[in-house]
Design a protein around this motif. Structure first.
Motif, PDB file in Angstrom:
ATOM      1  N   HIS A  97       0.739  -0.939  -0.103  1.00  0.00           N
ATOM      2  CA  HIS A  97       0.100   0.071  -0.025  1.00  0.00           C
ATOM      3  C   HIS A  97       0.822   1.413   0.048  1.00  0.00           C
ATOM      4  O   HIS A  97       2.014   1.293   0.516  1.00  0.00           O
ATOM      5  N   PRO A  98       0.435   2.246  -0.635  1.00  0.00           N
ATOM      6  CA  PRO A  98       1.281   3.268  -0.465  1.00  0.00           C
ATOM      7  C   PRO A  98       1.614   4.270   0.616  1.00  0.00           C
ATOM      8  O   PRO A  98       2.632   4.849   0.952  1.00  0.00           O
ATOM      9  N   LEU A  99       0.610   3.868   1.682  1.00  0.00           N
ATOM     10  CA  LEU A  99       1.025   4.354   3.272  1.00  0.00           C
ATOM     11  C   LEU A  99       1.475   3.224   3.905  1.00  0.00           C
ATOM     12  O   LEU A  99       1.654   3.578   5.296  1.00  0.00           O
ATOM     13  N   ALA A 100       2.328   2.124   3.458  1.00  0.00           N
ATOM     14  CA  ALA A 100       2.832   1.219   4.131  1.00  0.00           C
ATOM     15  C   ALA A 100       4.128   1.791   4.925  1.00  0.00           C
ATOM     16  O   ALA A 100       4.422   1.054   6.048  1.00  0.00           O
ATOM     17  N   ALA A 101       4.661   2.627   4.381  1.00  0.00           N
ATOM     18  CA  ALA A 101       6.204   2.957   5.092  1.00  0.00           C
ATOM     19  C   ALA A 101       5.801   3.952   6.307  1.00  0.00           C
ATOM     20  O   ALA A 101       6.327   3.711   7.328  1.00  0.00           O
ATOM     21  N   GLU A 102       4.544   4.615   6.187  1.00  0.00           N
ATOM     22  CA  GLU A 102       4.245   5.599   7.201  1.00  0.00           C
ATOM     23  C   GLU A 102       3.604   4.717   8.374  1.00  0.00           C
ATOM     24  O   GLU A 102       3.932   5.005   9.457  1.00  0.00           O
ATOM     25  N   SER A 103       3.051   3.656   7.889  1.00  0.00           N
ATOM     26  CA  SER A 103       2.239   2.839   8.821  1.00  0.00           C
ATOM     27  C   SER A 103       3.407   2.028   9.815  1.00  0.00           C
ATOM     28  O   SER A 103       3.228   1.611  10.971  1.00  0.00           O
ATOM     29  N   LYS A 104       4.374   1.621   8.940  1.00  0.00           N
ATOM     30  CA  LYS A 104       5.703   1.106   9.594  1.00  0.00           C
ATOM     31  C   LYS A 104       6.237   1.811  10.758  1.00  0.00           C
ATOM     32  O   LYS A 104       6.667   1.199  11.686  1.00  0.00           O
ATOM     33  N   LYS A 105       6.384   3.063  10.256  1.00  0.00           N
ATOM     34  CA  LYS A 105       7.145   4.025  11.244  1.00  0.00           C
ATOM     35  C   LYS A 105       6.273   4.125  12.550  1.00  0.00           C
ATOM     36  O   LYS A 105       6.681   4.049  13.465  1.00  0.00           O
ATOM     37  N   LEU A 106       5.020   4.105  12.341  1.00  0.00           N
ATOM     38  CA  LEU A 106       4.046   4.481  13.434  1.00  0.00           C
ATOM     39  C   LEU A 106       4.089   3.106  14.251  1.00  0.00           C
ATOM     40  O   LEU A 106       4.127   3.188  15.704  1.00  0.00           O
ATOM     41  N   LEU A 107       4.169   1.970  13.860  1.00  0.00           N
ATOM     42  CA  LEU A 107       4.190   0.656  14.316  1.00  0.00           C
ATOM     43  C   LEU A 107       5.381   0.493  15.297  1.00  0.00           C
ATOM     44  O   LEU A 107       5.516  -0.042  16.326  1.00  0.00           O
ATOM     45  N   ASP A 108       6.480   1.131  14.718  1.00  0.00           N
ATOM     46  CA  ASP A 108       7.876   1.161  15.092  1.00  0.00           C
ATOM     47  C   ASP A 108       7.970   1.844  16.604  1.00  0.00           C
ATOM     48  O   ASP A 108       8.435   1.636  17.393  1.00  0.00           O
ATOM     49  N   LYS A 109       7.202   2.951  16.261  1.00  0.00           N
ATOM     50  CA  LYS A 109       7.112   3.947  17.641  1.00  0.00           C
ATOM     51  C   LYS A 109       6.162   3.285  18.695  1.00  0.00           C
ATOM     52  O   LYS A 109       6.534   3.397  19.760  1.00  0.00           O
ATOM     53  N   LEU A 110       5.379   2.427  18.554  1.00  0.00           N
ATOM     54  CA  LEU A 110       4.538   1.686  19.574  1.00  0.00           C
ATOM     55  C   LEU A 110       5.675   0.890  20.342  1.00  0.00           C
ATOM     56  O   LEU A 110       6.390   0.203  19.857  1.00  0.00           O
ATOM     57  N   LYS A 111       5.404   0.822  21.482  1.00  0.00           N
ATOM     58  CA  LYS A 111       6.234   0.065  22.218  1.00  0.00           C
ATOM     59  C   LYS A 111       6.047  -1.483  21.946  1.00  0.00           C
ATOM     60  O   LYS A 111       4.849  -2.169  21.629  1.00  0.00           O
ATOM     61  N   PRO A 112       6.925  -2.711  22.170  1.00  0.00           N
ATOM     62  CA  PRO A 112       6.746  -3.905  21.753  1.00  0.00           C
ATOM     63  C   PRO A 112       5.633  -4.642  22.519  1.00  0.00           C
ATOM     64  O   PRO A 112       4.880  -5.313  22.054  1.00  0.00           O
ATOM     65  N   ASP A 113       5.375  -3.994  23.985  1.00  0.00           N
ATOM     66  CA  ASP A 113       4.313  -4.787  24.796  1.00  0.00           C
ATOM     67  C   ASP A 113       2.883  -4.071  24.239  1.00  0.00           C
ATOM     68  O   ASP A 113       2.048  -4.772  24.432  1.00  0.00           O
ATOM     69  N   GLU A 114       3.068  -3.084  23.712  1.00  0.00           N
ATOM     70  CA  GLU A 114       1.602  -2.398  23.293  1.00  0.00           C
ATOM     71  C   GLU A 114       1.139  -2.911  21.846  1.00  0.00           C
ATOM     72  O   GLU A 114       0.169  -2.740  21.536  1.00  0.00           O
ATOM     73  N   GLN A 115       2.323  -3.366  21.035  1.00  0.00           N
ATOM     74  CA  GLN A 115       1.978  -4.040  19.648  1.00  0.00           C
ATOM     75  C   GLN A 115       1.209  -5.389  19.825  1.00  0.00           C
ATOM     76  O   GLN A 115       0.362  -5.658  18.964  1.00  0.00           O
ATOM     77  N   SER A 116       1.216  -5.952  20.843  1.00  0.00           N
ATOM     78  CA  SER A 116       0.123  -7.073  20.996  1.00  0.00           C
ATOM     79  C   SER A 116      -1.077  -6.513  21.482  1.00  0.00           C
ATOM     80  O   SER A 116      -2.006  -7.498  21.488  1.00  0.00           O
ATOM     81  N   ASP A 117      -1.236  -5.546  21.941  1.00  0.00           N
ATOM     82  CA  ASP A 117      -2.658  -5.165  22.433  1.00  0.00           C
ATOM     83  C   ASP A 117      -3.581  -4.708  20.888  1.00  0.00           C
ATOM     84  O   ASP A 117      -2.935  -4.031  20.142  1.00  0.00           O
ATOM     85  N   ALA A 118      -4.779  -5.581  20.785  1.00  0.00           N
ATOM     86  CA  ALA A 118      -5.401  -5.477  19.599  1.00  0.00           C
ATOM     87  C   ALA A 118      -6.039  -4.048  19.501  1.00  0.00           C
ATOM     88  O   ALA A 118      -6.121  -3.597  18.336  1.00  0.00           O
ATOM     89  N   ASN A 119      -6.244  -3.299  20.327  1.00  0.00           N
ATOM     90  CA  ASN A 119      -6.801  -2.165  20.453  1.00  0.00           C
ATOM     91  C   ASN A 119      -6.096  -1.257  19.551  1.00  0.00           C
ATOM     92  O   ASN A 119      -6.406   0.020  18.934  1.00  0.00           O
ATOM     93  N   LEU A 120      -4.811  -1.097  20.112  1.00  0.00           N
ATOM     94  CA  LEU A 120      -3.443  -0.183  19.702  1.00  0.00           C
ATOM     95  C   LEU A 120      -3.228  -0.321  18.238  1.00  0.00           C
ATOM     96  O   LEU A 120      -2.705   0.356  17.563  1.00  0.00           O
ATOM     97  N   VAL A 121      -3.173  -1.727  17.927  1.00  0.00           N
ATOM     98  CA  VAL A 121      -2.647  -2.256  16.515  1.00  0.00           C
ATOM     99  C   VAL A 121      -3.770  -1.700  15.445  1.00  0.00           C
ATOM    100  O   VAL A 121      -3.400  -1.573  14.409  1.00  0.00           O
ATOM    101  N   ASN A 122      -4.963  -1.635  15.804  1.00  0.00           N
ATOM    102  CA  ASN A 122      -6.018  -1.415  14.714  1.00  0.00           C
ATOM    103  C   ASN A 122      -6.000   0.346  14.823  1.00  0.00           C
ATOM    104  O   ASN A 122      -5.988   0.835  15.562  1.00  0.00           O
ATOM    105  N   LEU A 123      -5.748   0.815  13.761  1.00  0.00           N
ATOM    106  CA  LEU A 123      -5.459   1.875  13.124  1.00  0.00           C
ATOM    107  C   LEU A 123      -6.705   3.089  13.626  1.00  0.00           C
ATOM    108  O   LEU A 123      -6.550   4.143  14.301  1.00  0.00           O
ATOM    109  N   ARG A 124      -7.771   2.478  13.529  1.00  0.00           N
ATOM    110  CA  ARG A 124      -9.056   3.358  13.711  1.00  0.00           C
ATOM    111  C   ARG A 124      -9.191   3.532  15.281  1.00  0.00           C
ATOM    112  O   ARG A 124      -9.505   4.586  15.694  1.00  0.00           O
TER     113      ARG A 124
END
Length: 177
Positions: free
Chosen positions: A129-156
């Protein structure tokens, strides 16, 4: 005296090479009552590789026609039947040049992206997707323990939450629409 090559009519249940068609026959009962029936040809729509044209040609063939192609070749069988192979439905074979182009440029067709399915940041970051790079940066800013939280991984859900990155997620959501 030469054969005239004509385009093949597409309709009808008959073999394009041999000209075989249904045979009229009878079902004969024990009391010798005859009822008419048609004995159909064993037809198949086949893609046959035509080496001279470097393409796959689609033909409606009987099994006898397939054996004829195996025995004398497609060119000779088509010439004998008076079929113009250039006018048939086909699929071009690109050969080695096409395979090398695919390796360099990747797939030539992109699949449409459904917005509702790509709200997951992990999927969006891994996609083309054209926004894949930006979403990857945002995902990297999330802490590793928060990445497992389903509410925070959902963009909406991240954009409407109280998380410090919710503003960036909201901006990404606006670009996504």
């Amino acid at each position: 005296m030469g054969f005239v090559l004509t385009p093949c009519p597409v309709s009808g249940k008959w073999c394009r090479l041999t000209g075989k068609k249904a045979n009229n026959g009878y079902n004969v009962s024990h009391s010798h009552i005859r009822t008419k029936k048609l004995q159909h040809v064993n037809l198949h729509v086949k893609r046959v590789y035509w080496a001279h044209g470097r393409r796959w040609v689609k033909l409606r063939l009987s099994t006898k026609g397939m054996k004829t192609i195996e025995k004398i070749g497609l060119d000779a069988a088509a010439r004998k039947a008076g079929i113009d192979l250039w006018s048939l439905p086909h699929q071009v074979d690109g050969g080695d040049a096409r395979e090398q182009w695919k390796k360099v440029n990747g797939p030539s067709r992109t699949t449409p992206v459904d917005k509702r399915q790509m709200m997951n940041l992990n999927k969006l970051a891994a996609s083309r997707h054209p926004l894949a790079a930006e979403s990857k940066k945002l995902l990297d800013k999330l802490k590793p323990d928060e990445q497992s939280d389903a509410n925070l991984v959902n963009l909406r859900k991240l954009s409407i939450s109280e998380h410090p990155l919710s503003a960036e997620a909201a901006i990404l959501m606006q670009k996504y629409k």
